[in-house]
Design a protein around this motif. Structure first.
Motif, PDB file in Angstrom:
ATOM      1  N   VAL A   1      -4.560  -2.543  -5.991  1.00  0.00           N
ATOM      2  CA  VAL A   1      -3.696  -1.682  -6.859  1.00  0.00           C
ATOM      3  C   VAL A   1      -4.674  -1.583  -8.032  1.00  0.00           C
ATOM      4  O   VAL A   1      -5.055  -2.351  -8.863  1.00  0.00           O
ATOM      5  CB  VAL A   1      -2.622  -2.726  -7.132  1.00  0.00           C
ATOM      6  CG1 VAL A   1      -1.633  -1.966  -8.102  1.00  0.00           C
ATOM      7  CG2 VAL A   1      -1.827  -2.789  -5.807  1.00  0.00           C
ATOM      8  N   GLY A   2      -4.877  -0.069  -8.104  1.00  0.00           N
ATOM      9  CA  GLY A   2      -5.952   0.119  -9.304  1.00  0.00           C
ATOM     10  C   GLY A   2      -7.169  -0.606  -8.939  1.00  0.00           C
ATOM     11  O   GLY A   2      -7.620  -0.454  -7.807  1.00  0.00           O
ATOM     12  N   GLU A   3      -7.618  -1.161  -9.745  1.00  0.00           N
ATOM     13  CA  GLU A   3      -8.824  -2.026  -9.311  1.00  0.00           C
ATOM     14  C   GLU A   3      -8.450  -3.442  -9.283  1.00  0.00           C
ATOM     15  O   GLU A   3      -9.566  -4.327  -9.136  1.00  0.00           O
ATOM     16  CB  GLU A   3      -9.898  -1.922 -10.956  1.00  0.00           C
ATOM     17  CG  GLU A   3     -10.288  -0.469 -11.072  1.00  0.00           C
ATOM     18  CD  GLU A   3     -11.374  -0.467 -12.543  1.00  0.00           C
ATOM     19  OE1 GLU A   3     -11.446  -1.637 -12.933  1.00  0.00           O
ATOM     20  OE2 GLU A   3     -11.686   0.458 -12.857  1.00  0.00           O
ATOM     21  N   LYS A   4      -7.462  -3.728  -9.061  1.00  0.00           N
ATOM     22  CA  LYS A   4      -6.960  -5.276  -8.784  1.00  0.00           C
ATOM     23  C   LYS A   4      -6.897  -5.237  -7.450  1.00  0.00           C
ATOM     24  O   LYS A   4      -6.255  -4.502  -6.782  1.00  0.00           O
ATOM     25  CB  LYS A   4      -5.669  -5.422  -9.348  1.00  0.00           C
ATOM     26  CG  LYS A   4      -5.132  -6.824  -8.998  1.00  0.00           C
ATOM     27  CD  LYS A   4      -6.067  -7.902  -9.640  1.00  0.00           C
ATOM     28  CE  LYS A   4      -5.438  -9.375  -9.330  1.00  0.00           C
ATOM     29  NZ  LYS A   4      -6.128 -10.577 -10.041  1.00  0.00           N
ATOM     30  N   GLU A   5      -7.718  -6.421  -6.792  1.00  0.00           N
ATOM     31  CA  GLU A   5      -7.765  -6.627  -5.219  1.00  0.00           C
ATOM     32  C   GLU A   5      -6.744  -7.658  -5.173  1.00  0.00           C
ATOM     33  O   GLU A   5      -6.857  -8.749  -5.706  1.00  0.00           O
ATOM     34  CB  GLU A   5      -9.249  -7.312  -4.829  1.00  0.00           C
ATOM     35  CG  GLU A   5      -9.438  -7.352  -3.546  1.00  0.00           C
ATOM     36  CD  GLU A   5     -10.825  -7.718  -3.230  1.00  0.00           C
ATOM     37  OE1 GLU A   5     -10.980  -8.925  -2.816  1.00  0.00           O
ATOM     38  OE2 GLU A   5     -11.559  -6.838  -3.217  1.00  0.00           O
ATOM     39  N   LEU A   6      -5.881  -7.526  -3.988  1.00  0.00           N
ATOM     40  CA  LEU A   6      -4.892  -8.530  -3.568  1.00  0.00           C
ATOM     41  C   LEU A   6      -4.890  -8.728  -2.156  1.00  0.00           C
ATOM     42  O   LEU A   6      -5.592  -7.935  -1.267  1.00  0.00           O
ATOM     43  CB  LEU A   6      -3.523  -7.978  -3.912  1.00  0.00           C
ATOM     44  CG  LEU A   6      -3.207  -7.438  -5.202  1.00  0.00           C
ATOM     45  CD1 LEU A   6      -1.724  -7.044  -5.500  1.00  0.00           C
ATOM     46  CD2 LEU A   6      -3.385  -8.731  -6.210  1.00  0.00           C
ATOM     47  N   PRO A   7      -4.730  -9.920  -1.702  1.00  0.00           N
ATOM     48  CA  PRO A   7      -5.043 -10.369  -0.201  1.00  0.00           C
ATOM     49  C   PRO A   7      -3.872  -9.761   0.590  1.00  0.00           C
ATOM     50  O   PRO A   7      -2.642  -9.848  -0.052  1.00  0.00           O
ATOM     51  CB  PRO A   7      -4.978 -11.905  -0.295  1.00  0.00           C
ATOM     52  CG  PRO A   7      -4.106 -12.370  -1.760  1.00  0.00           C
ATOM     53  CD  PRO A   7      -4.629 -11.142  -2.487  1.00  0.00           C
ATOM     54  N   ILE A   8      -4.162  -9.578   1.711  1.00  0.00           N
ATOM     55  CA  ILE A   8      -3.063  -9.376   2.792  1.00  0.00           C
ATOM     56  C   ILE A   8      -2.934 -10.590   3.777  1.00  0.00           C
ATOM     57  O   ILE A   8      -4.036 -10.732   4.310  1.00  0.00           O
ATOM     58  CB  ILE A   8      -3.369  -7.992   3.488  1.00  0.00           C
ATOM     59  CG1 ILE A   8      -3.316  -6.785   2.625  1.00  0.00           C
ATOM     60  CG2 ILE A   8      -2.183  -7.984   4.663  1.00  0.00           C
ATOM     61  CD1 ILE A   8      -3.735  -5.710   3.354  1.00  0.00           C
ATOM     62  N   GLY A   9      -1.878 -11.122   3.749  1.00  0.00           N
ATOM     63  CA  GLY A   9      -1.872 -12.483   4.521  1.00  0.00           C
ATOM     64  C   GLY A   9      -1.828 -11.867   6.279  1.00  0.00           C
ATOM     65  O   GLY A   9      -1.456 -10.804   6.649  1.00  0.00           O
ATOM     66  N   ARG A  10      -2.303 -12.773   7.001  1.00  0.00           N
ATOM     67  CA  ARG A  10      -2.580 -12.345   8.377  1.00  0.00           C
ATOM     68  C   ARG A  10      -1.112 -12.102   9.078  1.00  0.00           C
ATOM     69  O   ARG A  10      -0.907 -11.186   9.820  1.00  0.00           O
ATOM     70  CB  ARG A  10      -3.087 -13.553   9.135  1.00  0.00           C
ATOM     71  CG  ARG A  10      -3.279 -13.272  10.555  1.00  0.00           C
ATOM     72  CD  ARG A  10      -4.360 -14.240  11.375  1.00  0.00           C
ATOM     73  NE  ARG A  10      -3.653 -15.530  11.213  1.00  0.00           N
ATOM     74  CZ  ARG A  10      -4.191 -16.647  11.884  1.00  0.00           C
ATOM     75  NH1 ARG A  10      -5.325 -16.576  12.085  1.00  0.00           N
ATOM     76  NH2 ARG A  10      -3.547 -17.852  11.710  1.00  0.00           N
ATOM     77  N   LYS A  11       0.066 -12.919   8.787  1.00  0.00           N
ATOM     78  CA  LYS A  11       1.137 -12.686   9.415  1.00  0.00           C
ATOM     79  C   LYS A  11       1.947 -11.435   8.822  1.00  0.00           C
ATOM     80  O   LYS A  11       2.964 -11.038   9.360  1.00  0.00           O
ATOM     81  CB  LYS A  11       2.218 -13.953   9.285  1.00  0.00           C
ATOM     82  CG  LYS A  11       2.823 -14.268   7.812  1.00  0.00           C
ATOM     83  CD  LYS A  11       3.853 -15.354   8.097  1.00  0.00           C
ATOM     84  CE  LYS A  11       4.499 -15.348   6.852  1.00  0.00           C
ATOM     85  NZ  LYS A  11       5.591 -16.481   6.675  1.00  0.00           N
ATOM     86  N   PHE A  12       1.578 -11.065   7.748  1.00  0.00           N
ATOM     87  CA  PHE A  12       2.099  -9.857   6.947  1.00  0.00           C
ATOM     88  C   PHE A  12       1.349  -8.616   7.347  1.00  0.00           C
ATOM     89  O   PHE A  12       1.981  -7.270   6.833  1.00  0.00           O
ATOM     90  CB  PHE A  12       2.288 -10.147   5.410  1.00  0.00           C
ATOM     91  CG  PHE A  12       3.165 -11.225   5.063  1.00  0.00           C
ATOM     92  CD1 PHE A  12       4.607 -11.033   4.903  1.00  0.00           C
ATOM     93  CD2 PHE A  12       2.416 -12.198   4.814  1.00  0.00           C
ATOM     94  CE1 PHE A  12       5.546 -12.087   4.595  1.00  0.00           C
ATOM     95  CE2 PHE A  12       3.273 -13.429   4.323  1.00  0.00           C
ATOM     96  CZ  PHE A  12       4.726 -13.121   4.368  1.00  0.00           C
ATOM     97  N   ALA A  13       0.365  -8.545   7.995  1.00  0.00           N
ATOM     98  CA  ALA A  13      -0.606  -7.426   7.992  1.00  0.00           C
ATOM     99  C   ALA A  13      -0.095  -6.300   8.819  1.00  0.00           C
ATOM    100  O   ALA A  13       0.056  -4.913   8.515  1.00  0.00           O
ATOM    101  CB  ALA A  13      -1.895  -7.735   8.620  1.00  0.00           C
ATOM    102  N   GLU A  14       0.582  -6.629   9.924  1.00  0.00           N
ATOM    103  CA  GLU A  14       1.002  -5.733  10.633  1.00  0.00           C
ATOM    104  C   GLU A  14       2.499  -4.821  10.305  1.00  0.00           C
ATOM    105  O   GLU A  14       2.566  -3.730  10.439  1.00  0.00           O
ATOM    106  CB  GLU A  14       1.323  -6.073  12.259  1.00  0.00           C
ATOM    107  CG  GLU A  14       1.713  -4.970  13.400  1.00  0.00           C
ATOM    108  CD  GLU A  14       1.662  -5.519  14.866  1.00  0.00           C
ATOM    109  OE1 GLU A  14       1.910  -5.062  15.584  1.00  0.00           O
ATOM    110  OE2 GLU A  14       1.379  -6.977  14.827  1.00  0.00           O
ATOM    111  N   PHE A  15       3.240  -5.645   9.812  1.00  0.00           N
ATOM    112  CA  PHE A  15       4.260  -5.118   8.933  1.00  0.00           C
ATOM    113  C   PHE A  15       4.122  -4.322   8.032  1.00  0.00           C
ATOM    114  O   PHE A  15       4.582  -3.098   7.727  1.00  0.00           O
ATOM    115  CB  PHE A  15       5.421  -6.359   8.589  1.00  0.00           C
ATOM    116  CG  PHE A  15       6.063  -7.270   9.524  1.00  0.00           C
ATOM    117  CD1 PHE A  15       6.925  -6.883  10.342  1.00  0.00           C
ATOM    118  CD2 PHE A  15       5.263  -8.352   9.732  1.00  0.00           C
ATOM    119  CE1 PHE A  15       7.377  -7.588  11.254  1.00  0.00           C
ATOM    120  CE2 PHE A  15       6.007  -9.319  10.698  1.00  0.00           C
ATOM    121  CZ  PHE A  15       6.940  -9.014  11.709  1.00  0.00           C
TER     122      PHE A  15
END
Length: 238
Positions: free
Chosen positions: A217-231
């Motif tokens: 998001v802009g230059e901010k890096e955020l994690p994607i949780g494994r259980k949320f990735a497909e959704f």
């Protein structure tokens, strides 16, 4: 009087067949789909076409509890499972009822009657609400006052147990408010925002790039949780 649109989700074909048969015996239930994989029901649920989910818990792709937690605005849910140890978690998730397999029909009937009563109550409350125009903002309580926040200004939200930080465009300091992330999700339109991690909700139109396990998001890096990735990928790439 309108019927309750419902789906049944269970990875065991025989259990799914029995559930579908029981549902079709109830005059006020309308079975709109049966699914062995929760992911296949995602689009129907997201479109608001489902009032009630009969949801198994132990499934190979994603568990019923994980699936329910990932829904931004879940409909009513009745858990159907062979395992009693999930009852407390079901209570925490505010489900209508918790049915243990094999499910006697009289116990099934008791659960759907509870769902029907809740459905009618909610429908009556909706009918009594005043007609209002679509809004593009919400209010949160912070620093002893109510703050108006426009959806378009939100970059992402970070959950910190009983608090959330709301990061806003052109504002270096986030807004802190006492609220959990699940409650925060109810204030945000599901077509504009997506929960991507246990701790983060992101504005979809503010994402500049993403990989399997992270996004920008802009230059901010955020994690994607494994259980949320497909959704997330389904919702973002629509």
């Amino acid at each position: 009087m309108s019927k309750i649109n419902c789906v049944a989700i269970d990875d065991e074909p025989f259990a799914l067949e029995i559930m579908a048969d029981d549902i079709q015996k109830i005059s006020f239930l309308n079975l709109v789909g049966t699914f062995s994989n929760p992911m296949d029901a995602w689009e129907l649920i997201k479109q608001g076409k489902v009032d009630l989910i009969f949801l198994d818990i132990q499934m190979p792709v994603i568990s019923g509890t994980q699936f329910l937690r990932s829904l931004p605005k879940p409909p009513m849910v009745i858990f159907t499972t062979a395992y009693q140890q999930y009852a407390l978690e079901g209570y925490d998730l505010d489900v209508v009822d918790y049915l243990l397999k094999p499910i006697p029909f009289d116990r099934f009937l008791k659960a759907v009657n509870k769902a029907e009563e809740l459905f009618r109550l909610r429908s009556k409350e909706q009918q009594n609400l005043p007609v209002v125009e679509d809004v593009n903002f919400f209010f949160i309580y912070s620093e002893y006052k109510q703050i108006k926040i426009y959806f378009d200004d939100v970059l992402y939200v970070e959950g910190l147990k009983d608090y959330v930080k709301i990061y806003i465009k052109q504002q270096s300091k986030p807004i802190l408010t006492r609220m959990n992330l699940k409650m925060m999700a109810t204030k945000l339109p599901s077509n504009l925002f997506c929960r991507v991690h246990h701790s983060f909700i992101v504005a979809l139109d503010k994402i500049s790039a993403f990989q399997k396990t992270k996004l920008l998001v802009g230059e901010k890096e955020l994690p994607i949780g494994r259980k949320f990735a497909e959704f997330f990928e389904q919702q973002y790439q629509q």
